[in-house]
Write a protein that holds these residues in place. Structure first.
Motif, mmCIF file in Angstrom:
data_model
loop_
_atom_site.group_PDB
_atom_site.id
_atom_site.type_symbol
_atom_site.label_atom_id
_atom_site.label_comp_id
_atom_site.label_asym_id
_atom_site.label_seq_id
_atom_site.Cartn_x
_atom_site.Cartn_y
_atom_site.Cartn_z
ATOM 1 N N ALA A 97 47.695 4.283 -2.648
ATOM 2 C CA ALA A 97 47.231 5.230 -2.893
ATOM 3 C C ALA A 97 46.788 5.514 -3.578
ATOM 4 C CB ALA A 97 48.838 6.194 -3.104
ATOM 5 N N GLY A 98 46.829 6.196 -4.962
ATOM 6 C CA GLY A 98 45.982 6.469 -5.943
ATOM 7 C C GLY A 98 46.561 5.772 -7.338
ATOM 8 N N GLY A 99 45.227 6.032 -8.235
ATOM 9 C CA GLY A 99 45.697 4.137 -9.589
ATOM 10 C C GLY A 99 45.270 5.656 -10.423
ATOM 11 N N LYS A 100 45.793 4.500 -11.737
ATOM 12 C CA LYS A 100 45.632 5.287 -13.411
ATOM 13 C C LYS A 100 44.880 4.093 -13.977
ATOM 14 C CE LYS A 100 43.584 9.302 -15.960
ATOM 15 N NZ LYS A 100 42.789 9.856 -15.207
ATOM 16 N N SER B 110 47.453 14.797 -21.990
ATOM 17 C CA SER B 110 45.644 15.202 -21.021
ATOM 18 C C SER B 110 46.739 14.759 -20.402
ATOM 19 C CB SER B 110 45.030 15.177 -21.971
ATOM 20 O OG SER B 110 43.740 13.271 -22.265
ATOM 21 N N THR B 111 45.644 15.457 -19.064
ATOM 22 C CA THR B 111 46.031 14.784 -17.370
ATOM 23 C C THR B 111 44.588 13.918 -17.398
ATOM 24 O OG1 THR B 111 44.574 16.951 -17.223
ATOM 25 C CG2 THR B 111 46.260 17.779 -16.600
ATOM 26 N N GLU B 112 43.545 13.551 -18.146
ATOM 27 C CA GLU B 112 42.986 12.723 -18.139
ATOM 28 C C GLU B 112 43.449 11.441 -18.123
ATOM 29 O OE1 GLU B 112 39.124 10.934 -17.977
ATOM 30 O OE2 GLU B 112 39.856 12.867 -17.675
ATOM 31 N N ILE B 113 44.427 11.213 -18.771
ATOM 32 C CA ILE B 113 45.323 10.026 -18.727
ATOM 33 C C ILE B 113 46.207 10.203 -18.245
ATOM 34 C CG2 ILE B 113 47.109 9.165 -20.563
ATOM 35 C CD1 ILE B 113 44.124 8.758 -21.782
ATOM 36 N N THR B 114 46.478 11.399 -17.271
ATOM 37 C CA THR B 114 48.214 10.924 -16.638
ATOM 38 C C THR B 114 47.824 11.308 -15.371
ATOM 39 O OG1 THR B 114 48.332 13.693 -16.776
ATOM 40 C CG2 THR B 114 49.801 12.441 -18.438
ATOM 41 N N GLU B 115 46.922 12.061 -14.614
ATOM 42 C CA GLU B 115 46.358 12.227 -13.219
ATOM 43 C C GLU B 115 44.798 10.809 -12.864
ATOM 44 O OE1 GLU B 115 48.161 13.669 -11.406
ATOM 45 O OE2 GLU B 115 49.970 14.671 -13.415
ATOM 46 N N GLU B 116 45.364 10.976 -11.852
ATOM 47 C CA GLU B 116 44.044 10.306 -11.367
ATOM 48 C C GLU B 116 42.477 10.953 -11.331
ATOM 49 O OE1 GLU B 116 43.331 7.052 -8.091
ATOM 50 O OE2 GLU B 116 43.620 8.884 -6.918
ATOM 51 N N THR B 117 41.647 10.823 -12.534
ATOM 52 C CA THR B 117 40.705 12.064 -12.674
ATOM 53 C C THR B 117 39.639 11.585 -10.836
ATOM 54 O OG1 THR B 117 40.319 11.830 -14.840
ATOM 55 C CG2 THR B 117 38.644 12.848 -13.615
ATOM 56 N N PHE B 118 39.197 10.154 -10.705
ATOM 57 C CA PHE B 118 38.567 9.653 -9.075
ATOM 58 C C PHE B 118 36.826 10.281 -10.022
ATOM 59 C CE2 PHE B 118 38.238 9.056 -4.771
ATOM 60 C CZ PHE B 118 39.142 7.979 -4.912
ATOM 61 N N GLY B 119 36.101 10.329 -11.006
ATOM 62 C CA GLY B 119 34.697 10.600 -11.843
ATOM 63 C C GLY B 119 34.591 9.997 -12.356
ATOM 64 N N PRO B 120 33.218 9.966 -12.469
ATOM 65 C CA PRO B 120 32.855 9.198 -13.358
ATOM 66 C C PRO B 120 32.645 9.413 -15.409
ATOM 67 C CG PRO B 120 31.076 10.880 -12.790
ATOM 68 C CD PRO B 120 32.417 11.064 -12.123
ATOM 69 N N THR B 121 34.348 9.306 -15.391
ATOM 70 C CA THR B 121 34.808 9.551 -17.597
ATOM 71 C C THR B 121 35.532 8.171 -17.129
ATOM 72 O OG1 THR B 121 37.291 9.881 -16.044
ATOM 73 C CG2 THR B 121 35.052 11.747 -16.159
ATOM 74 N N LEU B 122 35.787 8.104 -18.615
ATOM 75 C CA LEU B 122 37.038 7.596 -19.465
ATOM 76 C C LEU B 122 37.203 7.902 -20.396
ATOM 77 C CD1 LEU B 122 33.763 4.237 -19.218
ATOM 78 C CD2 LEU B 122 36.267 4.099 -18.339
ATOM 79 N N ALA B 123 38.402 7.269 -20.731
ATOM 80 C CA ALA B 123 38.703 8.759 -21.623
ATOM 81 C C ALA B 123 39.647 6.361 -22.512
ATOM 82 C CB ALA B 123 40.340 8.918 -21.364
ATOM 83 N N ILE B 124 39.086 6.616 -23.847
ATOM 84 C CA ILE B 124 39.027 5.214 -24.641
ATOM 85 C C ILE B 124 39.767 5.722 -26.160
ATOM 86 C CG2 ILE B 124 37.555 3.406 -25.853
ATOM 87 C CD1 ILE B 124 35.564 4.404 -24.178
ATOM 88 N N ASN B 125 40.857 4.976 -26.383
ATOM 89 C CA ASN B 125 41.769 4.757 -27.423
ATOM 90 C C ASN B 125 42.058 3.981 -28.017
ATOM 91 O OD1 ASN B 125 41.878 7.574 -26.964
ATOM 92 N ND2 ASN B 125 44.515 7.756 -25.524
ATOM 93 N N PRO B 126 42.495 3.928 -29.191
ATOM 94 C CA PRO B 126 42.190 3.264 -29.912
ATOM 95 C C PRO B 126 43.961 2.767 -29.857
ATOM 96 C CG PRO B 126 42.402 4.377 -31.767
ATOM 97 C CD PRO B 126 42.109 5.318 -29.959
ATOM 98 N N GLU C 218 52.318 -1.032 -23.540
ATOM 99 C CA GLU C 218 53.157 -0.246 -23.460
ATOM 100 C C GLU C 218 52.371 0.998 -22.290
ATOM 101 O OE1 GLU C 218 56.038 2.392 -26.548
ATOM 102 O OE2 GLU C 218 55.217 0.932 -26.966
ATOM 103 N N LEU C 219 51.564 1.375 -23.142
ATOM 104 C CA LEU C 219 50.538 2.748 -23.045
ATOM 105 C C LEU C 219 49.993 2.683 -21.529
ATOM 106 C CD1 LEU C 219 48.713 3.593 -26.320
ATOM 107 C CD2 LEU C 219 50.524 4.661 -25.388
ATOM 108 N N THR C 220 49.748 1.468 -21.172
ATOM 109 C CA THR C 220 48.444 1.301 -19.829
ATOM 110 C C THR C 220 50.315 0.868 -18.761
ATOM 111 O OG1 THR C 220 46.798 -0.261 -20.522
ATOM 112 C CG2 THR C 220 48.249 -0.603 -18.631
ATOM 113 N N ASN C 221 51.899 0.752 -19.141
ATOM 114 C CA ASN C 221 52.999 1.273 -18.019
ATOM 115 C C ASN C 221 53.178 2.276 -18.305
ATOM 116 O OD1 ASN C 221 52.022 -1.510 -17.752
ATOM 117 N ND2 ASN C 221 53.439 -2.886 -18.825
ATOM 118 N N ALA C 222 53.098 3.539 -19.216
ATOM 119 C CA ALA C 222 53.128 4.640 -18.918
ATOM 120 C C ALA C 222 52.934 5.296 -18.121
ATOM 121 C CB ALA C 222 53.125 4.934 -20.181
ATOM 122 N N THR C 223 52.626 5.106 -17.274
ATOM 123 C CA THR C 223 52.370 5.930 -15.761
ATOM 124 C C THR C 223 53.181 5.482 -14.597
ATOM 125 O OG1 THR C 223 49.675 5.800 -14.785
ATOM 126 C CG2 THR C 223 50.650 3.565 -15.617
#
Length: 502
Positions: free
Chosen positions: A246-249, A365-381, A390-395
């Motif tokens: 199935a999908g991924g994030k 935000s859904t940009e972090i929690t849901e699969e977008t499947f488009g040409p976007t990147l969310a970049i956080n420090p 921890e944040l990577t695995n929080a999905t």
């Protein structure tokens, strides 16, 4: 879209649908919508063909599969053009996934005997009089439901391995890429002299459901988690086992000692290639705060050359309904405080979405929690790699990911909850035929590729052969009290010693 073929006898007309070029809406091909009866008939033919195919030696199947590989290789430009037309992806990208698929077919063909053939195992002291072997037998007929985003590489990960394991295959390609699926089946059929070992049934959701409820022995599905649940429910009617991809994030983690230029290059490719329509692509990036600004500046500079347009490096969004989802995720992130580096809400067009990079994106935000499947990147420090993990695995997803670090890359990768992770590269694991491919959590279960992928399309067959009389006859009503005492003494000596806990 459905249509009806014009035939002299209206009663003989058959429902069809069109595959369209997502870049311009042109009709690429017209294909039949297979009914439940037609799907069942295809599966019945496959069961007959499986008797022949499964009865061949590993060497004979290897020869057929390697011939098929060669046919695909010689006609790679033809298949790449068809994939380009049906998906909209650049021809170079279409060729790349075909190249990878060819390599996987060859690997499966060459390694099937070693992995699936009879193997001796130790019988142990209790059964020392037995010679024990295990081998892996073909299931019969495997149903495959494939995706549109990688219409060659992804389904071949199931089809090629299922065939190498001795199964016949009935494949339902996505309604967006039916021509690619038919091309694959037609070329294989040429190789096996017209036998229906690998067939295609084209259609919409009803055709896929018919395959799930048919007499296939196992079904491999790639697609969304929501559809995967429907597939499982349909297959449950016949207790048909399933593989779900199935999908991924997926995230990329970047430590402070990483090569920032290479990390930015990889993140840009992982997030934007194939217009972001990659289940194992990069959607989230967590960067150590000490190199965050440098990374954002670098990826912003590299992104300047990217543009989604006909003939460009980035193609259109293949599935029209995804356009609204992509825009909603971008809008939600911006509304909650994300910073737009490039792209944004106005990047979403009717057919194309321009590369969009957002920073400081809220984790809710859904940009972090849901699969977008488009040409976007969310970049956080992040303050540390602990926070990044921890944040990577929080999905709820757990498909793949990447880590860029010079010192602790592998250690970080091991702590990421996913089926696959690349260190100092992106999606490299997909190109290694010997590695298993699959996820955990809402990303699915089961594996394709590698030894695990071959075994997925078999069942284990255990055989023991008595090679001498047992010292103690345990499986007999003639067993006496002395034998019981002796076996108790032996098992105590073998397993009853105290073990000091550390």
């Amino acid at each position: 879209m459905t249509a009806t073929l014009d035939t002299p006898a209206a009663t003989e007309s058959k429902p069809t649908f069109e595959s369209l070029n997502p870049a311009n809406g042109d009709v690429v091909g017209v294909h039949p919508i297979a009914s439940k009866a037609e799907v069942d008939a295809a599966v019945a033919r496959a069961h007959e063909a499986a008797e022949w195919w499964g009865g061949l030696s590993f060497a004979d199947r290897e020869e057929y599969l390697l011939t098929w590989r060669s046919v695909i290789t010689r006609r790679i430009a033809q298949l790449a053009q068809l994939s380009h037309l049906e998906t909209g992806k650049p021809q170079g990208d279409a060729q790349l996934e075909i190249v990878m698929a060819i390599d996987h077919i060859a690997w499966a063909a060459k390694h099937a005997k070693k992995i699936l053939g009879p193997q001796k195992v130790k019988s142990g002291l209790l059964m020392a009089n037995q010679a024990s072997t295990v081998e892996y037998k073909s299931l019969g007929v495997v149903g495959v439901i494939g995706p549109w985003n990688y219409p060659v590489f992804t389904p071949v990960g199931s089809i090629g391995y299922a065939l190498a394991a001795g199964n016949a295959v009935v494949f339902k390609p996505s309604e967006y890429t039916p021509g690619v699926g038919q091309w694959l089946a037609d070329t294989f059929t040429e190789v096996v002299g017209g036998r229906p070992v690998f067939q295609v049934v084209t259609g919409l959701g009803e055709t896929g459901n018919a395959l799930c409820t048919s007499a296939v022995n196992k079904l491999a599905f790639t697609g969304s988690g929501a559809t995967g649940k429907k597939v499982m429910a349909a297959c449950a009617q016949n207790l048909t086992p399933v593989i779900i991809e199935a999908g991924g994030k997926d995230s990329m983690i970047i430590d402070q000692d990483a090569d920032i230029t290479k990390a930015a290059e990889a993140a840009l490719w992982g997030g934007m290639s194939n217009a972001g329509q990659t289940c194992i692509g990069t959607e989230r990036v967590y960067v150590h705060e000490k190199v965050f600004d440098k990374f954002v500046a670098e990826i912003s500079e590299q992104a300047k050359v990217l543009k989604a347009e006909p003939g460009g490096l980035i193609g259109p969004i293949t599935m029209p309904s995804q356009i609204g989802i992509i825009k909603s995720h971008i809008d939600d992130a911006i509304a909650k405080g994300a910073t737009v580096v490039t792209g944004g809400s106005d990047a979403v067009g009717e057919r194309f979405v321009q590369p969009t990079i957002l920073t400081n994106v809220p984790e809710n935000s859904t940009e972090i929690t849901e699969e977008t499947f488009g040409p976007t990147l969310a970049i956080n420090p992040v303050k540390s790699m602990e926070e990044a993990i921890e944040l990577t695995n929080a999905t709820r997803y757990g498909l793949a990911g990447a880590v860029f670090a010079k010192k602790n890359g592998v250690d970080i990768a091991r702590r990421v909850r996913s089926g696959m992770t690349s260190v100092n590269s992106v999606v490299a694991f997909a190109g290694v035929p010997a590695l298993p491919f699959g996820g955990v959590g809402d990303s699915g279960f089961g594996r394709i590729h590698g030894p695990d992928g071959l075994k997925e399309f078999t069942y284990a067959k255990a055989i023991t052969r008595q090679r001498m009389k047992p010292l103690m006859m345990l499986t007999s009503f003639a067993r006496d009290a002395k034998t019981d005492k002796n076996v108790a003494t032996m098992i105590t000596m073998m397993h009853g010693g105290k073990k000091t806990l550390k």
